[in-house]
Every structure is written in C-alpha cells, then in structure tokens.
Design an enzyme around this catalytic site. Sequence first.
Site, short mmCIF file in Angstrom:
data_model
loop_
_atom_site.label_atom_id
_atom_site.label_comp_id
_atom_site.label_asym_id
_atom_site.label_seq_id
_atom_site.Cartn_x
_atom_site.Cartn_y
_atom_site.Cartn_z
N CYS A 63 0.82 -1.23 0.00
CA CYS A 63 0.00 0.00 0.00
C CYS A 63 0.85 1.27 0.00
O CYS A 63 0.38 2.33 -0.43
CB CYS A 63 -0.95 0.00 1.19
SG CYS A 63 -2.09 -1.38 1.12
N HIS B 232 -3.89 6.94 1.22
CA HIS B 232 -4.11 5.65 0.59
C HIS B 232 -5.52 5.20 0.97
O HIS B 232 -5.92 5.29 2.13
CB HIS B 232 -3.06 4.65 1.10
CG HIS B 232 -3.47 3.23 0.90
ND1 HIS B 232 -3.81 2.74 -0.34
CD2 HIS B 232 -3.63 2.21 1.78
CE1 HIS B 232 -4.14 1.47 -0.21
NE2 HIS B 232 -4.05 1.13 1.05
N ASN C 167 -9.99 -0.84 -2.22
CA ASN C 167 -8.56 -0.60 -1.96
C ASN C 167 -7.76 -1.18 -3.14
O ASN C 167 -7.75 -2.39 -3.35
CB ASN C 167 -8.19 -1.29 -0.64
CG ASN C 167 -6.73 -1.13 -0.26
OD1 ASN C 167 -5.90 -0.80 -1.09
ND2 ASN C 167 -6.41 -1.41 1.00
N1 COA Z 1 -19.07 -9.85 5.41
C1 COA Z 1 -19.73 -10.15 6.54
N2 COA Z 1 -19.14 -10.44 7.70
C2 COA Z 1 -17.80 -10.40 7.73
C3 COA Z 1 -17.03 -10.09 6.60
C4 COA Z 1 -17.72 -9.81 5.41
N3 COA Z 1 -17.08 -9.49 4.26
N4 COA Z 1 -15.73 -10.13 6.92
C5 COA Z 1 -15.66 -10.46 8.22
N5 COA Z 1 -16.92 -10.63 8.72
C6 COA Z 1 -17.31 -10.97 10.08
C7 COA Z 1 -16.22 -11.67 10.84
O1 COA Z 1 -16.23 -13.05 10.54
C8 COA Z 1 -16.61 -11.38 12.27
O2 COA Z 1 -17.63 -12.27 12.63
P1 COA Z 1 -17.74 -12.83 14.12
O3 COA Z 1 -17.88 -11.63 15.00
O4 COA Z 1 -18.94 -13.70 14.07
O5 COA Z 1 -16.45 -13.56 14.34
C9 COA Z 1 -17.21 -9.98 12.20
O6 COA Z 1 -17.54 -9.77 10.81
C10 COA Z 1 -16.30 -8.88 12.68
O7 COA Z 1 -14.99 -9.08 12.11
P2 COA Z 1 -13.81 -8.07 12.35
O8 COA Z 1 -12.65 -8.53 11.52
O9 COA Z 1 -13.60 -7.87 13.81
O10 COA Z 1 -14.46 -6.74 11.74
P3 COA Z 1 -13.91 -5.28 11.70
O11 COA Z 1 -14.94 -4.36 12.22
O12 COA Z 1 -12.54 -5.17 12.25
O13 COA Z 1 -13.83 -5.00 10.14
C11 COA Z 1 -12.13 -4.91 8.45
C12 COA Z 1 -12.98 -5.79 9.35
C13 COA Z 1 -11.21 -5.80 7.66
C14 COA Z 1 -13.04 -4.13 7.51
C15 COA Z 1 -11.34 -3.89 9.33
O14 COA Z 1 -10.71 -4.57 10.38
C16 COA Z 1 -10.32 -3.12 8.54
O15 COA Z 1 -10.64 -2.40 7.64
N6 COA Z 1 -9.03 -3.23 8.92
C17 COA Z 1 -7.98 -2.57 8.22
C18 COA Z 1 -7.73 -3.33 6.96
C19 COA Z 1 -6.91 -2.60 5.96
O16 COA Z 1 -6.99 -1.40 5.85
N7 COA Z 1 -6.15 -3.34 5.20
C20 COA Z 1 -5.35 -2.84 4.17
C21 COA Z 1 -4.12 -2.30 4.73
S1 COA Z 1 -3.72 -0.85 3.97
#
Ligand code: COA
Length: 357
Positions: free
Chosen positions: A114, A284, A314
């Site tokens: 990224c 980003h 992204n």
């Molecule tokens: N659709 C529905 N449910 C989903 C899902 C999807 N696409 N992806 C994950 N879940 C579920 C998980 O399984 C979890 O279920 P559970 O509570 O029953 O275990 C629940 O949603 C919460 O998951 P979690 O990972 O804690 O959610 P979050 O609020 O942290 O959101 C991201 C997930 C990935 C969107 C978030 O953590 C994020 O954006 N992180 C930064 C990622 C990033 O920027 N990456 C690139 C680097 S530059």
Amino acid sequence: MLRSIIAGIGMYVPENIVTNNDLKKYMDTSDEWIQERTGIKERRFADRTNETTTTMGVEASKIAIKRAGITPQDIDFIIFATLSPDYYFPGCGVLLQRAMQMNCIGALDVRNQCSGFVYALSVADQFIKTGMYKNILVVGAEKHSFGLDFSTRGRNVSVIFGDGAGAVVLQPNEAVHDPSSNSESGIVSTHLHSDGANAEILAMYNPGTHANHWVKEKKLADFNEGEAGDMFMSHAMIDNAQNFPNMDGPAVFKVAVEKFPEVIIEALNANGFQTSDLKLLIPHQANLRISQFVQRKLRLRDDQVYSNIQKYGNTTAASIPIALCEAWEEGKIKEGDLICLAAFGSGFTWASALLRW
Ligand code: COA
C-alpha cells in the site's frame, strides 16, 4: 539541487463494476456490512484474460505521458509499484518497457504494497533531484481480483480490494529559482518508514522461501525438511488457503490510525507547515473509517480529505495515483496548492509525500 514536478498524470480502471451485492454470489456477506465497515460500494475487476497488472499500468501511463507532452521514447526510467505482478519474476517494469516500446532504459519494481507508490515517488524524486534522469515514469497498478479467496473463508480480505492503475511522469522543474523554498512547485519532501515486527499480520506467505523460519509456532507451509522443490507451493498450502493474502483486520486498523497521522504531521513539521495549510490530503484508500479517523484526529475539514474508495475499493499501490488523478481531473487541485500523500500498509510500511502543485 533540482526539484521534481508531476508533469503528467493518468489513471485506468477496468470497465467491469462489481457491487457488494455481486459478491454475495460467492460468499456470505452483505452490502450493509461492507459499507458500514469499509465505506466501499463497488470496485472494478479486470478482464480475466485480456487485462493484467502491466496492461492496466500501460493504459494509465499512456495518459500520463500524453499529458506531460512527451512520448514513451522520452521516458528515461521506469518505477513500477505492485504486489500483484504478472509474473513472480521478472517484474512489471520490464513488461511495460516492452509493451510501450520504450528504449532500453532502467526498470525498477517496488514491492511495498500500500505504500508502494509513495516509496516509488520518493525514489524517482532522488533521481530527478540529482539530475540523473529527466523523465521518470512512476506506476502503481494491481490486479487483485486474480488472487483473492472469494469463498466465505476469505471474505474479510476479498471484499476490500479492487483492480486499477495510476501513473505519473516526474520531471525536473526547470522554472524553480530556489529549490529550498517550499513555495516553489514540486515535491517538497518525502518520508519513509517500516517496522517488520508484525510482518505476518498482513501477508501472503506462499509461494515463498520462508520454510517456516520466521513463525515457528504457527506453521505457514507444508515444509518437509530435506525435500527440495516441493516447499515453494504444495497442495497442502493451497488446501489451507496459504496462497491467498492473510490479514488480521482489527490489528492492521489499530496501527494504521496511529501511523497515518504521525507521518502526515512529520511531513508538515519538516517544512514548517500546519494542517490548515493543506489544500488536500490524499490518503491511501484503505478503508473509509481509517480516513475519517485520521481526518478527525488532524481536525481537517471534509474538503481537505479526498476519498474515492466507495467506487474502487482498496487498489493498494494504485490507490494514491488514482485518487490524485481523479482529484486533479475534478478541479480539486490547482497550481500552488499544498498536497499531502500518505500511505500505510503491509510490512508494516508507511510513508508520506508533500507536494506543491
Ligand atoms: N461480510 C460479513 N461479515 C464479515 C465479513 C464480510 N465481508 N468479513 C468479516 N466478517 C465478520 C467476521 O467473521 C466477524 O464475525 P464474528 O464476530 O462472528 O467472528 C465480524 O464480521 C467482525 O470481524 P472483524 O474482523 O472484527 O471486523 P472489523 O470491524 O474489524 O472489520 C475490516 C474488518 C477488515 C473491515 C477492518 O478490520 C479493517 O478495515 N481493517 C484494516 C484493513 C486494511 O486497511 N487493510 C489494508 C491495509 S492498507
């Protein structure tokens, strides 16, 4: 010393729009979940057989080169940032050189995920400043759709990413009288960082040569000591989805919201500016919630932060040049404006660039 300016900018996104609802065909997810957690409404997916990371980079480059008023044969160095290259090796830089029938110039690939575009821009800036090159093509491009786990198992990663490319032509600004002045057009400064302590938090482990050297307690590959050849990619790795990106989303989020503001403030402080001097921050496009957090922390107005993740997801190394290009095309960037580019991602690596347009 010379100062580098962006003489031309271009972007390319594939025609195929994939909405959140379209993803429901492959996995258990919902439009509400994706929009609420990431801000993403849709993304673009490249044509499976006719488009590659390099061909998208070529399309963006053609526009950037034309807008710079030069030809591909005028380019004297290529820097290509991507984490989804056409081949494991050689890199996309040489494929672009071939596709655009450029001279036998240097081609460098940057693997900083990224932060790749800001790192690439910083390298190009040094070559321009020292007078080594006069027309550097800097490209960020990704074809993520070819390498994601579209089953429910991979949904936390696969809903976030999209395909596309952006490119700029960097040239020395011949009109600069005082390169030390931060009011003259060009790249004012760049700031690069890394911390590999959590390298495995956002990573694609295989194919790779790690042989479980780094993470002993959690085996990342089916590695049989003494057996050559089969540890690079095995059936067990594929069965365990280790050929797909792996991400601890909440852990990434936590560090991102700390490092983004830090590296933006670093760039401003280094040049005696304040957040109020910024015309536009182009972060980003990782997650709309991350950008909103950064905006609140830095007390920036809505019109000071650019977001287009809603449309493209992204796009990793392509996200900043695509956003910069769109902001410029929409008339949101004018001559003399102070612009900050900031990135954070896998590695972890993070970086910023301050530009006087
Ligand atoms: N659709 C529905 N449910 C989903 C899902 C999807 N696409 N992806 C994950 N879940 C579920 C998980 O399984 C979890 O279920 P559970 O509570 O029953 O275990 C629940 O949603 C919460 O998951 P979690 O990972 O804690 O959610 P979050 O609020 O942290 O959101 C991201 C997930 C990935 C969107 C978030 O953590 C994020 O954006 N992180 C930064 C990622 C990033 O920027 N990456 C690139 C680097 S530059």
